[in-house]
Design a protein around this motif. Structure first.
Motif, PDB file in Angstrom:
ATOM      1  N   LYS A 242       0.941  -1.258   0.159  1.00 37.36           N
ATOM      2  CA  LYS A 242       0.067   0.168   0.067  1.00 37.36           C
ATOM      3  C   LYS A 242       1.025   1.360   0.543  1.00 37.36           C
ATOM      4  O   LYS A 242       0.234   2.031  -0.829  1.00 37.36           O
ATOM      5  N   HIS A 243       2.012   1.376   0.595  1.00 40.43           N
ATOM      6  CA  HIS A 243       3.089   2.567   0.399  1.00 40.43           C
ATOM      7  C   HIS A 243       4.238   2.177  -0.206  1.00 40.43           C
ATOM      8  O   HIS A 243       3.964   1.313  -0.699  1.00 40.43           O
ATOM      9  N   PRO A 244       3.722   3.977  -1.411  1.00 37.35           N
ATOM     10  CA  PRO A 244       3.704   3.871  -1.887  1.00 37.35           C
ATOM     11  C   PRO A 244       6.237   3.042  -2.577  1.00 37.35           C
ATOM     12  O   PRO A 244       6.926   2.643  -3.164  1.00 37.35           O
ATOM     13  N   TYR A 245       6.512   3.583  -1.343  1.00 39.21           N
ATOM     14  CA  TYR A 245       7.669   2.969  -0.270  1.00 39.21           C
ATOM     15  C   TYR A 245       7.901   1.612  -0.464  1.00 39.21           C
ATOM     16  O   TYR A 245       8.666   1.074  -1.238  1.00 39.21           O
ATOM     17  N   GLY A 282       7.866  16.566   7.324  1.00 39.51           N
ATOM     18  CA  GLY A 282       6.828  15.871   6.534  1.00 39.51           C
ATOM     19  C   GLY A 282       6.551  14.427   6.307  1.00 39.51           C
ATOM     20  O   GLY A 282       7.860  14.047   6.690  1.00 39.51           O
ATOM     21  N   CYS A 283       6.582  14.009   5.355  1.00 36.45           N
ATOM     22  CA  CYS A 283       6.895  12.724   4.726  1.00 36.45           C
ATOM     23  C   CYS A 283       8.371  12.268   4.192  1.00 36.45           C
ATOM     24  O   CYS A 283       8.609  13.121   3.639  1.00 36.45           O
ATOM     25  N   ARG A 284       8.536  11.382   5.017  1.00 37.49           N
ATOM     26  CA  ARG A 284      10.309  11.883   4.624  1.00 37.49           C
ATOM     27  C   ARG A 284      10.658  10.830   3.421  1.00 37.49           C
ATOM     28  O   ARG A 284      11.677  10.977   2.951  1.00 37.49           O
ATOM     29  N   PHE A 285       9.391  10.126   2.849  1.00 32.62           N
ATOM     30  CA  PHE A 285      10.210   9.769   1.554  1.00 32.62           C
ATOM     31  C   PHE A 285       9.085  10.905   0.245  1.00 32.62           C
ATOM     32  O   PHE A 285       9.229  10.081  -0.748  1.00 32.62           O
ATOM     33  N   ALA A 286       9.191  11.515   0.912  1.00 34.12           N
ATOM     34  CA  ALA A 286       8.409  12.980  -0.494  1.00 34.12           C
ATOM     35  C   ALA A 286       9.438  13.210  -1.291  1.00 34.12           C
ATOM     36  O   ALA A 286       8.506  13.112  -1.983  1.00 34.12           O
ATOM     37  N   SER A 287      10.320  13.039  -1.043  1.00 32.84           N
ATOM     38  CA  SER A 287      11.509  13.479  -2.179  1.00 32.84           C
ATOM     39  C   SER A 287      11.490  12.567  -2.951  1.00 32.84           C
ATOM     40  O   SER A 287      12.653  12.966  -4.002  1.00 32.84           O
ATOM     41  N   ARG A 288      11.067  11.495  -3.062  1.00 29.32           N
ATOM     42  CA  ARG A 288      11.533  10.433  -4.088  1.00 29.32           C
ATOM     43  C   ARG A 288       9.967   9.618  -4.360  1.00 29.32           C
ATOM     44  O   ARG A 288      10.195   8.817  -5.300  1.00 29.32           O
ATOM     45  N   CYS A 289       8.840  10.121  -4.056  1.00 32.23           N
ATOM     46  CA  CYS A 289       7.353   9.663  -3.596  1.00 32.23           C
ATOM     47  C   CYS A 289       7.330  10.521  -5.159  1.00 32.23           C
ATOM     48  O   CYS A 289       7.125  11.445  -5.055  1.00 32.23           O
ATOM     49  N   GLU A 290       6.338   9.378  -6.355  1.00 37.62           N
ATOM     50  CA  GLU A 290       5.890  10.213  -7.103  1.00 37.62           C
ATOM     51  C   GLU A 290       4.698  10.163  -7.241  1.00 37.62           C
ATOM     52  O   GLU A 290       3.889  11.069  -7.629  1.00 37.62           O
ATOM     53  N   LYS A 291       3.575  10.041  -5.885  1.00 36.34           N
ATOM     54  CA  LYS A 291       2.577  10.176  -5.626  1.00 36.34           C
ATOM     55  C   LYS A 291       2.569  11.186  -4.601  1.00 36.34           C
ATOM     56  O   LYS A 291       1.551  11.865  -3.750  1.00 36.34           O
ATOM     57  N   VAL A 292       3.811  11.994  -5.078  1.00 37.64           N
ATOM     58  CA  VAL A 292       3.670  13.064  -2.976  1.00 37.64           C
ATOM     59  C   VAL A 292       2.416  14.382  -3.646  1.00 37.64           C
ATOM     60  O   VAL A 292       2.424  14.447  -4.698  1.00 37.64           O
ATOM     61  N   MET A 293       1.879  14.877  -2.481  1.00 31.63           N
ATOM     62  CA  MET A 293       1.087  15.946  -2.710  1.00 31.63           C
ATOM     63  C   MET A 293       1.864  17.004  -1.833  1.00 31.63           C
ATOM     64  O   MET A 293       2.305  16.822  -1.134  1.00 31.63           O
ATOM     65  N   ASP A 294       1.245  18.357  -1.822  1.00 30.94           N
ATOM     66  CA  ASP A 294       1.415  19.466  -0.931  1.00 30.94           C
ATOM     67  C   ASP A 294       1.153  18.766   0.830  1.00 30.94           C
ATOM     68  O   ASP A 294       2.562  19.454   0.734  1.00 30.94           O
ATOM     69  N   VAL A 295       0.200  18.483   1.059  1.00 31.71           N
ATOM     70  CA  VAL A 295       0.162  17.714   2.179  1.00 31.71           C
ATOM     71  C   VAL A 295       1.799  17.686   3.084  1.00 31.71           C
ATOM     72  O   VAL A 295       1.894  17.782   4.275  1.00 31.71           O
ATOM     73  N   CYS A 296       1.898  16.741   2.281  1.00 33.87           N
ATOM     74  CA  CYS A 296       2.941  14.982   2.298  1.00 33.87           C
ATOM     75  C   CYS A 296       4.365  16.064   3.258  1.00 33.87           C
ATOM     76  O   CYS A 296       4.992  15.518   3.738  1.00 33.87           O
ATOM     77  N   ARG A 297       4.754  17.523   2.245  1.00 32.67           N
ATOM     78  CA  ARG A 297       6.229  17.655   2.479  1.00 32.67           C
ATOM     79  C   ARG A 297       6.393  18.333   3.335  1.00 32.67           C
ATOM     80  O   ARG A 297       6.708  19.671   4.384  1.00 32.67           O
ATOM     81  N   THR A 300       3.806  15.216   9.073  1.00 32.85           N
ATOM     82  CA  THR A 300       4.106  13.742   8.721  1.00 32.85           C
ATOM     83  C   THR A 300       3.398  13.089   8.976  1.00 32.85           C
ATOM     84  O   THR A 300       2.295  13.239   9.932  1.00 32.85           O
ATOM     85  N   PRO A 301       3.111  11.768   8.170  1.00 28.97           N
ATOM     86  CA  PRO A 301       1.670  11.296   7.825  1.00 28.97           C
ATOM     87  C   PRO A 301       1.877   9.095   9.451  1.00 28.97           C
ATOM     88  O   PRO A 301       3.024   9.414   9.333  1.00 28.97           O
ATOM     89  N   PRO A 302       0.454   9.815  10.323  1.00 33.64           N
ATOM     90  CA  PRO A 302       0.999   8.669  10.973  1.00 33.64           C
ATOM     91  C   PRO A 302       0.710   6.993  11.008  1.00 33.64           C
ATOM     92  O   PRO A 302       0.309   7.513   9.447  1.00 33.64           O
ATOM     93  N   ALA A 314       2.037   4.252   7.098  1.00 38.62           N
ATOM     94  CA  ALA A 314       2.432   5.640   6.633  1.00 38.62           C
ATOM     95  C   ALA A 314       2.050   6.992   6.682  1.00 38.62           C
ATOM     96  O   ALA A 314       2.776   6.631   5.197  1.00 38.62           O
ATOM     97  N   CYS A 315       0.778   6.496   5.357  1.00 40.30           N
ATOM     98  CA  CYS A 315       0.851   7.937   4.050  1.00 40.30           C
ATOM     99  C   CYS A 315      -0.162   8.738   3.848  1.00 40.30           C
ATOM    100  O   CYS A 315      -1.526   8.117   4.522  1.00 40.30           O
ATOM    101  N   HIS A 316      -0.643   9.679   3.319  1.00 43.64           N
ATOM    102  CA  HIS A 316      -0.976  10.553   3.445  1.00 43.64           C
ATOM    103  C   HIS A 316      -2.577  10.129   2.726  1.00 43.64           C
ATOM    104  O   HIS A 316      -3.653  10.740   2.546  1.00 43.64           O
ATOM    105  N   LEU A 317      -2.834   9.675   1.755  1.00 45.23           N
ATOM    106  CA  LEU A 317      -3.439   8.338   0.631  1.00 45.23           C
ATOM    107  C   LEU A 317      -4.110   7.972   1.427  1.00 45.23           C
ATOM    108  O   LEU A 317      -5.759   7.570   0.916  1.00 45.23           O
ATOM    109  N   TYR A 318      -4.242   7.514   2.529  1.00 43.84           N
ATOM    110  CA  TYR A 318      -5.281   6.715   2.839  1.00 43.84           C
ATOM    111  C   TYR A 318      -5.868   7.062   4.661  1.00 43.84           C
ATOM    112  O   TYR A 318      -6.451   6.965   4.844  1.00 43.84           O
TER     113      TYR A 318
HETATM  114 FE1  SF4 Z   1       4.027   9.749  -1.011  1.00 46.08          FE
HETATM  115 FE2  SF4 Z   1       3.023  11.527   0.456  1.00 46.08          FE
HETATM  116 FE3  SF4 Z   1       2.374   8.928   0.948  1.00 46.08          FE
HETATM  117 FE4  SF4 Z   1       4.755  10.800   0.974  1.00 46.08          FE
HETATM  118  S1  SF4 Z   1       2.546  10.681   1.450  1.00 46.08           S
HETATM  119  S2  SF4 Z   1       4.366   7.983   0.397  1.00 46.08           S
HETATM  120  S3  SF4 Z   1       4.893  11.302  -0.302  1.00 46.08           S
HETATM  121  S4  SF4 Z   1       2.298   9.960  -1.089  1.00 46.08           S
END
Ligand code: SF4
Length: 319
Positions: A242-245, A282-297, A300-302, A314-318
């Motif tokens: 589920k998580h993009p990483y 914010g999300c530690r994976f944001a710099s490498r994530c293809e699904k990054v959104m403004d909120v991600c930066r 921090t998603p719990p 731990a992702c804002h998509l969910y």
């Molecule tokens: Fe990608 Fe945002 Fe989810 Fe982080 S929170 S993994 S940047 S979609």
């Protein structure tokens, strides 16, 4: 199954000596049930080994707690704590070449943990060592030889005997096969599986070969830059990340099943894992994530439980 180990917001920072901190392990919470195998995966530099060592007290805790059978373990171990807990928790190290003292015989190495055993005299210790060498697929008379006389796979068997001779309940296996030839990796994994069954062991299995981890684990936990980003049942997480990483980590891992390899989209992880000294907001994976959104930066998603699925992500998509 009751939890054997409860880790709550475990944190281990290292002082870099220049006013900066390395956030190696940052508020990780994870429970492991009795006789469960949890696979811990992630790229090099994600903090997996530091987490395992901090759980066992080989690193002091910056904050957070570790409970073993309900007992809260010390923040910083004294020699007496190591001695008391050695019969409960052990570690199998990654490198069978450097983790065995070349000046000690195999018998001395394996006997190290039981030397102070109050009920064993030297004949009893020798007998126990011989028994364990046979259990791990070596021979009793190997005890008089030195580590350099053995292959990598055999040395890892010696390391396994050294860790398990004390009959611990919980073992951290820190990349136990990554320094070995591919041809002997499966033998060592099978040996660990057999010993886990016969001894009723609970394992934290740290590795970067995801297909191997899936094969041995009941659950998998995915770590990125000091934090957990996804936890779930091993097969479900591997085939439906589920998580993009997790998705790109699994997609970039060579898959032994050719049919599954053909059916899945090919993916590669972009860029490098950031330094744990400069953890992004914010999300530690944001710099490498293809699904990054403004909120991600910014936020921090719990790590949250997904609805209708036995999975934490731990992702804002969910959200
Ligand atoms: Fe990608 Fe945002 Fe989810 Fe982080 S929170 S993994 S940047 S979609």
């Amino acid at each position: 199954m009751a939890d054997l180990l409860e880790v709550n917001e475990l944190t281990r920072f290292f002082d870099m000596g220049n006013g900066e901190l390395c956030h190696a392990v940052d508020k990780i919470s994870l429970s492991i049930a009795e006789k469960e195998i949890v696979g811990l995966v992630g790229e090099s530099g994600s903090g997996k080994s530091t987490f395992g060592k901090t759980v066992l007290g080989l690193h002091s805790k910056t904050s957070g707690t570790v409970k073993f059978r309900g007992e809260t373990l010390p923040q910083q171990y004294r020699p007496a704590d190591f001695q008391r807990l050695a019969g409960k928790m052990q570690m199998i190290f990654q490198d069978p070449y450097s983790s065995l003292n070349p000046r000690m015989t195999v018998g001395e190495i394996v006997a190290e943990g039981i030397r102070l055993h109050p009920q064993l005299n030297s004949a009893g210790i020798k007998e126990r060592v011989a028994e364990w060498l046979v259990k791990v697929g070596l021979q009793a008379d190997h005890m008089s030889r030195y580590p350099h006389e053995f292959s990598g796979g055999q040395r890892q068997r010696i390391g396994i005997a050294r860790a398990l001779i004390l009959a611990p309940e919980f073992v951290v296996c820190d990349e136990p096969i990554s320094a070995l030839d591919v041809s002997v990796q499966a033998q060592v994994v099978n040996l660990l599986g057999e010993l886990k069954e016969s001894m009723g062991l609970t394992l934290l299995f740290i590795a970067h070969d995801l297909s191997m981890v899936r094969y041995v684990s009941d659950r998998m936990a995915v770590m990125y830059l000091g934090s957990l980003v996804e936890i779930g049942k091993a097969d479900e997480l591997y085939f439906d990340p589920k998580h993009p990483y997790t998705e790109v980590l699994i997609g970039s891992n060579p898959e032994p099943d050719p049919e599954f390899e053909r059916s899945r989209p090919s993916t590669a992880i972009r860029g490098e894992i950031p330094s744990p000294v400069n953890v992004p907001a914010g999300c530690r994976f944001a710099s490498r994530c293809e699904k990054v959104m403004d909120v991600c930066r910014q936020v921090t998603p719990p790590l949250l439980q997904l609805k209708d699925l036995d999975r934490q992500v731990a992702c804002h998509l969910y959200r």
